[in-house]
Enzyme design. Structure first.
Site, PDB file in Angstrom:
ATOM      1  N   HIS A 105      41.902  38.126   3.355  1.00  0.00           N
ATOM      2  CA  HIS A 105      42.362  39.440   2.871  1.00  0.00           C
ATOM      3  C   HIS A 105      43.454  39.314   1.816  1.00  0.00           C
ATOM      4  O   HIS A 105      44.085  38.269   1.674  1.00  0.00           O
ATOM      5  CB  HIS A 105      42.888  40.284   4.042  1.00  0.00           C
ATOM      6  CG  HIS A 105      44.158  39.743   4.640  1.00  0.00           C
ATOM      7  ND1 HIS A 105      44.195  38.606   5.406  1.00  0.00           N
ATOM      8  CD2 HIS A 105      45.442  40.170   4.565  1.00  0.00           C
ATOM      9  CE1 HIS A 105      45.434  38.358   5.787  1.00  0.00           C
ATOM     10  NE2 HIS A 105      46.217  39.297   5.272  1.00  0.00           N
ATOM     11  N   ASP A 107      47.044  41.360   1.023  1.00  0.00           N
ATOM     12  CA  ASP A 107      47.935  42.366   1.607  1.00  0.00           C
ATOM     13  C   ASP A 107      47.998  43.561   0.659  1.00  0.00           C
ATOM     14  O   ASP A 107      47.980  43.393  -0.574  1.00  0.00           O
ATOM     15  CB  ASP A 107      49.361  41.803   1.767  1.00  0.00           C
ATOM     16  CG  ASP A 107      49.418  40.672   2.772  1.00  0.00           C
ATOM     17  OD1 ASP A 107      48.558  40.614   3.656  1.00  0.00           O
ATOM     18  OD2 ASP A 107      50.343  39.836   2.649  1.00  0.00           O
ATOM     19  N   HIS A 263      44.268  35.377   1.462  1.00  0.00           N
ATOM     20  CA  HIS A 263      44.698  34.401   2.463  1.00  0.00           C
ATOM     21  C   HIS A 263      44.100  34.698   3.834  1.00  0.00           C
ATOM     22  O   HIS A 263      43.604  35.806   4.095  1.00  0.00           O
ATOM     23  CB  HIS A 263      46.229  34.335   2.538  1.00  0.00           C
ATOM     24  CG  HIS A 263      46.887  35.637   2.866  1.00  0.00           C
ATOM     25  ND1 HIS A 263      47.022  36.668   1.969  1.00  0.00           N
ATOM     26  CD2 HIS A 263      47.446  36.091   4.030  1.00  0.00           C
ATOM     27  CE1 HIS A 263      47.627  37.689   2.532  1.00  0.00           C
ATOM     28  NE2 HIS A 263      47.899  37.369   3.789  1.00  0.00           N
TER      29      HIS A 263
HETATM   30  C1  SIN Z   1      49.565  37.640   6.949  1.00  0.00           C
HETATM   31  O1  SIN Z   1      48.389  37.840   6.664  1.00  0.00           O
HETATM   32  O2  SIN Z   1      50.481  38.236   6.409  1.00  0.00           O
HETATM   33  C2  SIN Z   1      49.909  36.600   7.999  1.00  0.00           C
HETATM   34  C3  SIN Z   1      49.735  35.229   7.495  1.00  0.00           C
HETATM   35  C4  SIN Z   1      50.084  34.215   8.541  1.00  0.00           C
HETATM   36  O3  SIN Z   1      50.503  34.567   9.628  1.00  0.00           O
HETATM   37  O4  SIN Z   1      49.953  33.019   8.265  1.00  0.00           O
END
Ligand code: SIN
Length: 296
Positions: A105, A107, A263
């Site tokens: 995704h 953010d 990510h």
């Molecule tokens: C997130 O998607 O903000 C979390 C990433 C993570 O916990 O590594």
């Protein structure tokens, strides 16, 4: 500390920045240089940082306004700009989001001005048999776009996807029951049309802008075409050659770009504890004017 220097990871994206203590105020030339390095490498990280929440927020503000996450129940009570990512339960209550980000995704991709970037600070990293768990993977969306066949670039040119926060919210990978979104939260996250190929607001580079978590459908195409295209694109954006996988150490502060990267967090550590704190930088550019003029 020595002079500030970027050390590329050797993967498709990412660089470690050495020679900076983020707990100290940074002059504007240093912040401007860090901004350039961030845009160039898409993910940058700093090891061995000791930051208070105020210092974390203060450093983040060098890159734009810091937003408050729609899941306010997962934000720190004393610093609501900090979104807590953790599986720790205190007094029967989760201290943060225990299941955040376990599918690919971006953010803040469900708002008219999508988030510019996020900065995650590692406070507790789970370790088993000397190996740190709970890595995060980052995939370069500039690389992913560049690697598309010319015919696919032409096909995607001008196409729009529909992002749905609600779709992403209710499908965490480990099926933890999340509280129902309140009417007030729902109002903040209506469905949004976004270009499938988005022009980066600062670099002007073409970025693939679909993600498995929040992309609900492709606008104005048949269901068959939509399914075929989304299957192809979701598989494409997670190809290993576009990925940098970050193995966390306590004291890491890592910043990712929310247009040129997506990510995915790896939830391989429960019942061990992990505690991360995130700030999210508001976007400055409206997504509806960021269509790529010629995607070929
Ligand atoms: C997130 O998607 O903000 C979390 C990433 C993570 O916990 O590594």
């Amino acid at each position: 500390m020595g002079a500030m220097k970027a050390h590329p990871t050797g993967a498709a994206l990412g660089a470690e920045i050495r020679g900076v203590d983020l707990s100290r105020p940074l002059d504007s030339a240093t912040v401007a240089r860090l901004n350039e390095l961030w845009l160039e490498h898409e993910v940058i990280y700093f090891r061995n940082q000791t930051l208070t929440p105020a210092q974390h927020i203060g450093f983040s503000e060098g890159f734009g306004d810091v937003e408050v996450h729609v899941r306010t129940e997962c934000c720190r009570a004393d610093y609501p700009q900090i979104f807590v990512v953790s599986n720790i339960i205190e007094n029967g209550k989760p201290i943060g989001a225990g299941d955040a980000g376990t599918r690919w995704h971006f953010d803040g991709c469900c708002t008219e001005k999508p988030s510019r970037g996020s900065l995650l600070y590692a406070k507790i990293v789970p370790v088993q048999d000397g190996v740190a768990l709970g890595d995060t993977m980052f995939s370069s969306m500039t690389r992913a776009y560049d690697a598309l066949p010319a015919g696919m670039k032409q096909r995607l040119h001008g196409m729009k996807a529909v992002n749905s926060y609600v779709k992403g919210y209710y499908r965490p990978i480990n099926a933890t029951k999340r509280p129902e979104l309140t009417p007030e939260q729902m109002k903040k996250v209506p469905e949004l049309e976004v270009p499938i190929v988005r022009r980066h607001p600062f670099t002007g580079k073409s970025c693939l802008y679909v993600n498995d978590t929040f992309t609900a459908r492709i606008a104005d195409v048949s269901e068959t075409e939509r399914n075929e295209l989304l299957d192809y694109l979701f598989q494409h954006v997670s190809r290993p050659e576009f990925i940098y996988r970050h193995n966390w150490r306590e004291g890491d502060l890592l910043a990712w770009d929310n247009c040129s990267t997506q990510h995915c967090a790896i939830a391989d550590y429960p019942p061990l504890h992990r505690l991360m704190e995130r700030t999210t930088i508001m976007g400055a550019a409206s997504v509806s004017v960021s269509m790529v003029a010629c995607a070929a």
